[in-house]
Design a protein around this motif. Structure first.
Motif, PDB file in Angstrom:
ATOM      1  N   LYS A  78      27.303  25.923  -4.198  1.00  0.00           N
ATOM      2  CA  LYS A  78      26.757  26.623  -5.364  1.00  0.00           C
ATOM      3  C   LYS A  78      27.135  25.925  -6.672  1.00  0.00           C
ATOM      4  N   ASP A  79      28.168  25.096  -6.650  1.00  0.00           N
ATOM      5  CA  ASP A  79      28.621  24.387  -7.843  1.00  0.00           C
ATOM      6  C   ASP A  79      28.066  22.970  -7.933  1.00  0.00           C
ATOM      7  N   GLY A  80      27.076  22.661  -7.119  1.00  0.00           N
ATOM      8  CA  GLY A  80      26.389  21.380  -7.198  1.00  0.00           C
ATOM      9  C   GLY A  80      27.235  20.201  -6.759  1.00  0.00           C
ATOM     10  N   LEU A  81      26.779  19.024  -7.143  1.00  0.00           N
ATOM     11  CA  LEU A  81      27.439  17.798  -6.706  1.00  0.00           C
ATOM     12  C   LEU A  81      28.892  17.709  -7.168  1.00  0.00           C
ATOM     13  N   LEU A  82      29.154  18.111  -8.398  1.00  0.00           N
ATOM     14  CA  LEU A  82      30.525  18.064  -8.898  1.00  0.00           C
ATOM     15  C   LEU A  82      31.428  18.999  -8.088  1.00  0.00           C
ATOM     16  N   GLY A  83      30.948  20.183  -7.801  1.00  0.00           N
ATOM     17  CA  GLY A  83      31.712  21.132  -7.003  1.00  0.00           C
ATOM     18  C   GLY A  83      31.970  20.620  -5.601  1.00  0.00           C
ATOM     19  N   LEU A  84      30.958  19.993  -5.010  1.00  0.00           N
ATOM     20  CA  LEU A  84      31.127  19.427  -3.666  1.00  0.00           C
ATOM     21  C   LEU A  84      32.156  18.307  -3.674  1.00  0.00           C
ATOM     22  N   GLY A  85      32.094  17.466  -4.684  1.00  0.00           N
ATOM     23  CA  GLY A  85      33.059  16.372  -4.784  1.00  0.00           C
ATOM     24  C   GLY A  85      34.479  16.878  -4.917  1.00  0.00           C
ATOM     25  N   ARG A  86      34.658  17.861  -5.761  1.00  0.00           N
ATOM     26  CA  ARG A  86      36.012  18.423  -5.934  1.00  0.00           C
ATOM     27  C   ARG A  86      36.487  19.127  -4.665  1.00  0.00           C
ATOM     28  N   ALA A  87      35.589  19.839  -3.994  1.00  0.00           N
ATOM     29  CA  ALA A  87      35.946  20.533  -2.751  1.00  0.00           C
ATOM     30  C   ALA A  87      36.307  19.535  -1.650  1.00  0.00           C
ATOM     31  N   TYR A  88      35.666  18.390  -1.654  1.00  0.00           N
ATOM     32  CA  TYR A  88      35.970  17.337  -0.672  1.00  0.00           C
ATOM     33  C   TYR A  88      37.439  16.940  -0.788  1.00  0.00           C
ATOM     34  N   ARG A  89      37.864  16.662  -2.004  1.00  0.00           N
ATOM     35  CA  ARG A  89      39.258  16.244  -2.227  1.00  0.00           C
ATOM     36  C   ARG A  89      40.233  17.368  -1.886  1.00  0.00           C
ATOM     37  N   VAL A  90      39.943  18.572  -2.331  1.00  0.00           N
ATOM     38  CA  VAL A  90      40.836  19.705  -2.057  1.00  0.00           C
ATOM     39  C   VAL A  90      40.996  19.889  -0.555  1.00  0.00           C
ATOM     40  N   TRP A  91      39.885  19.863   0.185  1.00  0.00           N
ATOM     41  CA  TRP A  91      39.970  20.067   1.627  1.00  0.00           C
ATOM     42  C   TRP A  91      40.811  18.962   2.265  1.00  0.00           C
ATOM     43  N   ALA A  92      40.564  17.729   1.887  1.00  0.00           N
ATOM     44  CA  ALA A  92      41.305  16.606   2.482  1.00  0.00           C
ATOM     45  C   ALA A  92      42.801  16.705   2.195  1.00  0.00           C
ATOM     46  N   LEU A  93      43.159  17.084   0.973  1.00  0.00           N
ATOM     47  CA  LEU A  93      44.581  17.195   0.643  1.00  0.00           C
ATOM     48  C   LEU A  93      45.238  18.375   1.351  1.00  0.00           C
ATOM     49  N   GLU A  94      44.472  19.417   1.641  1.00  0.00           N
ATOM     50  CA  GLU A  94      45.011  20.569   2.367  1.00  0.00           C
ATOM     51  C   GLU A  94      45.066  20.326   3.876  1.00  0.00           C
TER      52      GLU A  94
END
Length: 191
Positions: A78-94
């Protein structure tokens, strides 16, 4: 009379998590089913009844990672490409062990183990859909959406992999580098 052993979803999920952690730490060749069972506080019979054997357990662990990753991407869509990019990093770090298990290729070199294609593809679908939505809104060039998605994925994946590998000084501002890279990616694909 003894009660039958029940291997529920909790045991199954714990086995998947422990497998990812042990393979990440020890490598797939050194991890035994006995190691996994002991670390998950269960028995090897639980592994055999839930998964079948080592290869199936490893495949299930990879698929579980892609499912979890895909869910995080779907939530961020729902947050578009920027949201997906940030979620990618958060998931990987978690989930660093799962991330490395999914993308290192170590399993494929050891056993016939690769993610189920449908599961892996589904995890990246939110990115392709976001590219299409950005194209419709005129924010991204009208090139082939899967090509653009793969290029974006490569950029964010590379930075996250470097961060997880601790490829710089401890005080490196990875969040700042990552955000700057996301902005650069957006500019690179602008119409």
């Amino acid at each position: 009379m003894a009660r039958p052993i029940v291997h529920d979803q909790h045991v199954q999920q714990r086995l998947l998590e422990v497998t990812a952690e042990l393979v990440d730490r020890e490598g797939p060749a050194r991890v035994t089913l006995r190691d996994v069972a002991a670390a998950a506080d269960t028995s090897t019979s639980a592994i055999y009844s839930l998964f079948g054997g080592k290869s199936q357990l490893l495949t299930a662990a990879v698929d579980d990672g892609f499912r979890s990753f895909g869910e995080s991407q779907q939530d961020a869509a729902k947050d578009g490409l920027l949201g997906l990019g940030r979620a990618y990093r958060v998931w990987a770090l978690e989930h660093p062990a799962l991330y490395r298990l999914m993308f290192s290729g170590a399993l494929a070199a050891y056993v016939d183990c690769s993610p189920t294609p449908e599961v892996a593809s589904a995890s990246m679908l939110p990115l392709v859909e976001a590219v299409v939505a950005a194209q419709r809104a005129g924010r991204i060039r009208s090139d082939d959406p899967p090509l653009i998605a793969m290029a974006i994925w490569g950029q964010v994946h590379g930075l996250v992999s470097l961060e997880l590998a601790r490829m710089n000084e401890p005080e490196t501002d990875w969040a700042g580098i990552y955000d700057a890279s996301l902005e650069a990616v957006a500019r690179a694909w602008a119409p």
